[in-house]
Design a protein around this motif. Sequence first.
Motif, short mmCIF file in Angstrom:
data_model
loop_
_atom_site.label_atom_id
_atom_site.label_comp_id
_atom_site.label_asym_id
_atom_site.label_seq_id
_atom_site.Cartn_x
_atom_site.Cartn_y
_atom_site.Cartn_z
N LEU A 61 -8.16 3.70 -3.52
CA LEU A 61 -9.25 4.16 -2.67
C LEU A 61 -9.17 5.68 -2.62
CD1 LEU A 61 -11.61 3.22 -0.84
CD2 LEU A 61 -10.05 3.53 1.11
N GLN A 62 -10.08 6.33 -3.32
CA GLN A 62 -10.17 7.78 -3.28
C GLN A 62 -11.04 8.18 -2.09
OE1 GLN A 62 -8.72 10.20 -5.31
NE2 GLN A 62 -9.57 11.63 -3.81
N SER B 91 -8.81 15.42 1.13
CA SER B 91 -8.85 14.19 0.34
C SER B 91 -7.49 13.50 0.34
CB SER B 91 -9.25 14.50 -1.11
OG SER B 91 -10.53 15.06 -1.19
N LEU B 92 -7.52 12.20 0.18
CA LEU B 92 -6.34 11.37 -0.02
C LEU B 92 -6.71 10.26 -0.98
CD1 LEU B 92 -4.77 10.79 3.54
CD2 LEU B 92 -3.73 12.05 1.64
N ARG B 93 -5.70 9.77 -1.71
CA ARG B 93 -5.91 8.59 -2.54
C ARG B 93 -4.89 7.53 -2.15
NH1 ARG B 93 -5.71 7.38 -9.06
NH2 ARG B 93 -3.46 7.59 -8.75
N LEU B 94 -5.39 6.41 -1.72
CA LEU B 94 -4.54 5.27 -1.40
C LEU B 94 -4.40 4.38 -2.62
CD1 LEU B 94 -6.00 4.20 2.08
CD2 LEU B 94 -4.29 5.96 1.56
N SER C 92 -11.57 1.68 -6.86
CA SER C 92 -11.43 1.34 -8.27
C SER C 92 -10.19 0.48 -8.44
CB SER C 92 -11.33 2.60 -9.12
OG SER C 92 -10.18 3.36 -8.77
N ARG C 93 -10.06 -0.11 -9.63
CA ARG C 93 -8.88 -0.96 -9.88
C ARG C 93 -8.46 -0.83 -11.33
NH1 ARG C 93 -10.59 -6.85 -8.38
NH2 ARG C 93 -8.53 -7.38 -9.25
N ASP C 94 -7.19 -1.09 -11.54
CA ASP C 94 -6.59 -1.13 -12.88
C ASP C 94 -5.88 -2.46 -13.01
OD1 ASP C 94 -4.96 -0.88 -15.13
OD2 ASP C 94 -4.65 1.26 -14.84
N ASN C 95 -6.50 -3.38 -13.73
CA ASN C 95 -5.93 -4.73 -13.83
C ASN C 95 -4.70 -4.78 -14.72
OD1 ASN C 95 -7.80 -5.79 -12.10
ND2 ASN C 95 -9.15 -6.58 -13.69
N VAL C 96 -4.46 -3.76 -15.51
CA VAL C 96 -3.23 -3.71 -16.30
C VAL C 96 -2.06 -3.35 -15.39
CG1 VAL C 96 -2.01 -2.52 -18.16
CG2 VAL C 96 -4.43 -3.12 -18.43
N GLU D 252 0.82 -1.21 0.00
CA GLU D 252 0.00 0.00 0.00
C GLU D 252 0.85 1.25 0.00
OE1 GLU D 252 -2.26 -2.78 3.01
OE2 GLU D 252 -0.19 -2.19 2.62
N GLY D 253 0.25 2.34 -0.43
CA GLY D 253 0.89 3.65 -0.36
C GLY D 253 -0.16 4.74 -0.39
N GLY D 254 0.27 5.98 -0.15
CA GLY D 254 -0.62 7.12 -0.28
C GLY D 254 -1.18 7.66 1.02
#
Length: 124
Positions: free
Chosen positions: A81-82, A17-20, A71-75, A6-8
């Motif tokens: 997590l916004q 706001s933060l995005r993990l 959300s996810r990016d499978n690529v 994890e990061g963010g």
Amino acid sequence: QVQLVEGGGGLVQAGGSLRLSCTASGRTFSSSTMGWFRQAPGKEREFVAAVSWSGNSAYYADSVKGRFTISRDNVKNTVYLQMNSLKPEDTAVYYCNAADTSLIGMATKQSGSWGQGTQVTVSS
């Protein structure tokens, strides 16, 4: 097994706001339900949000619904997590989770692989 990093995390004022992010290694990422949990000091780890393997469906805890988006990016093998409109009660260590289960299954029974966690602190 899926390895998760994890990061963010960080310190933010209430209302901010933060995005993990959570990057996975391993061949099963794209077929796994992915989710986020959190654990505040003195409390048990609790479910926050989950997203289906395709990214087309998501499920949220009532406490974050309307403020957080998963959300996810499978690529990129990454789940996000916004977090908007943050509150002091959102302060916790946030953990990424990968499991072969349904969205509801992830929300009701903790299983699968876990990241090391990232600290989110919201000041009032």
